[in-house]
Design a protein around this motif. Structure first.
Motif, mmCIF file in Angstrom:
data_model
loop_
_atom_site.group_PDB
_atom_site.id
_atom_site.type_symbol
_atom_site.label_atom_id
_atom_site.label_comp_id
_atom_site.label_asym_id
_atom_site.label_seq_id
_atom_site.Cartn_x
_atom_site.Cartn_y
_atom_site.Cartn_z
ATOM 1 N N VAL A 11 -26.102 -39.228 -41.802
ATOM 2 C CA VAL A 11 -25.070 -39.547 -40.813
ATOM 3 C C VAL A 11 -24.207 -40.702 -41.303
ATOM 4 N N LEU A 12 -24.862 -41.734 -41.792
ATOM 5 C CA LEU A 12 -24.138 -42.921 -42.247
ATOM 6 C C LEU A 12 -23.182 -42.586 -43.395
ATOM 7 N N ILE A 15 -20.239 -40.788 -42.047
ATOM 8 C CA ILE A 15 -19.330 -41.693 -41.343
ATOM 9 C C ILE A 15 -18.409 -42.376 -42.352
ATOM 10 N N GLU A 35 -22.343 -48.161 -47.421
ATOM 11 C CA GLU A 35 -23.338 -48.158 -46.353
ATOM 12 C C GLU A 35 -24.708 -48.652 -46.815
ATOM 13 N N LEU A 130 -18.575 -40.930 -33.833
ATOM 14 C CA LEU A 130 -19.449 -41.889 -34.495
ATOM 15 C C LEU A 130 -18.660 -42.819 -35.395
ATOM 16 N N ARG A 133 -16.901 -45.418 -33.360
ATOM 17 C CA ARG A 133 -17.780 -46.442 -32.817
ATOM 18 C C ARG A 133 -18.265 -47.403 -33.896
ATOM 19 N N HIS A 134 -18.422 -46.862 -35.083
ATOM 20 C CA HIS A 134 -18.969 -47.650 -36.186
ATOM 21 C C HIS A 134 -17.896 -48.590 -36.690
ATOM 22 N N LEU A 135 -18.067 -49.877 -36.495
ATOM 23 C CA LEU A 135 -17.149 -50.909 -36.941
ATOM 24 C C LEU A 135 -15.699 -50.639 -36.712
ATOM 25 N N GLY B 104 -23.066 -53.476 -36.937
ATOM 26 C CA GLY B 104 -23.340 -52.727 -35.712
ATOM 27 C C GLY B 104 -23.111 -51.268 -35.967
ATOM 28 N N ALA B 106 -23.280 -47.051 -35.323
ATOM 29 C CA ALA B 106 -23.069 -46.011 -34.331
ATOM 30 C C ALA B 106 -24.345 -45.243 -34.040
#
Lengths: 173, 173
Positions: A11-12, A15, A35, A130, A133-135, B104, B106
């Motif tokens: 997932v990371l 993203i 990441e 996602l 939302r991520h940073l 932070g 997601a």
DNA sequence: GCGAATCGGACCATTTTAGTCTTAAAATGA
DNA sequence: TCATTTTAAGACTAAAATGGTCCGATTCGC
């Protein structure tokens, strides 16, 4: 009852990929650095994502990975199942519908319900959600510019970096 | 992302216990036979349930286990967390609230939501509910009388018994 | 107090996770 | 064409979790 590292990294990594303009081909090296994921591991994970049709790969120099569709059309469920296999709390649901326990088992009902709830949550969340939302504020780049983030690489894992990162003015996210 | 055998057996064993009159002390041997669970394994599982205050144990001859409360007051969540530890899809939630990922992450939000859904399902289901759903018609006893259920014991596991059990008139549950 | 019966907990084997490493294949550009 | 760069594929490994066994300390009934 936990997500695996592979699922998490998958997932990371996606993203990070979704942050770029669509269609841009990115090497796995780059995603790993962003990441902080072990390089060869992400490579293997992305193989599965390729098979599942989530990303497209191209070899050779100038190669790398890109999303096969827009991030809004890729769900978290799809990603996690591509990497970890189908979500199935109850074992017997995976292969056959009948429970191995005697006379029909109460657990099947319970676990199936729980499993459906999880899938709902994952299915309604897109990769675009996602990524957003991520940073949202590009804090990573700020932090990296200030050399607060020691990058992880194969073999040599930087640990307990959180304090360094979260101390100081960056804290109020 | 699966329930463990221990969790599964724990619930099943408690269901068997919940079928008896409250306060009746039952040996693990008996529970194991009823639900076809390896004997010494269930013993260990029930140790955890004792620590968690779900059952009470008594040693010595005539000893065994009994529910510490009425089955209606015991939730599936309590049972599963007693056996498997707290339900936590996301690792970092277990120990510290801050995510280990940069700036932070997601994933935290997503996994926390999924986790809350699972807990809801498990928390709203009581052991009494499960016991009632599990074989309401005493089919097990019927099947056993007709010698359709070869019992599992330590070391010698009977396998693929499902067909035998579910064939014949018992099928229409 | 004695012996049988029971839990409690140490112990062990197998499987899964979490990676690494190596070799092959493909694409690019010189 | 050939060197370089990149993924693909899969063998391999260490460590942790799972699934289960076994024996000994404890307790009860007699």
């Amino acid at each position: 009852m936990q997500i695996t590292k592979a699922g998490e990294y998958g997932v990371l990594g996606l993203i990070a990929l979704a942050r770029r303009p669509v269609g841009e081909v990115v090497m796995v090296d780059v995603l790993c650095e962003e990441e902080a994921i072990p390089r060869s591991f992400l490579g293997k994970i992305f193989q599965n994502l390729t098979k599942a049709g989530v990303v497209k790969s191209s070899r050779g120099s100038g190669g790398g990975f890109c999303l096969s569709r827009s991030a809004a059309e890729i769900t978290a469920l799809e990603i996690i199942e591509a990497v970890e296999g189908p979500i199935a709390l109850q074992r017997c649901l995976e292969t056959e519908p009948d429970c191995e326990h005697i006379g029909g088992c109460a657990l099947c009902g319970l676990l199936t319900e729980a499993q459906d709830r999880i899938k709902e949550v994952f299915a309604k969340t897109s990769l675009a959600d996602l990524a957003q939302r991520h940073l949202p504020n590009g804090l990573v780049q700020q932090a990296r510019d200030r050399s607060l983030i020691p990058l992880k690489r194969d073999g040599q894992i930087g640990e307990k970096t959180n304090e360094a990162i979260f101390d100081g003015p960056l804290k109020q996210v």
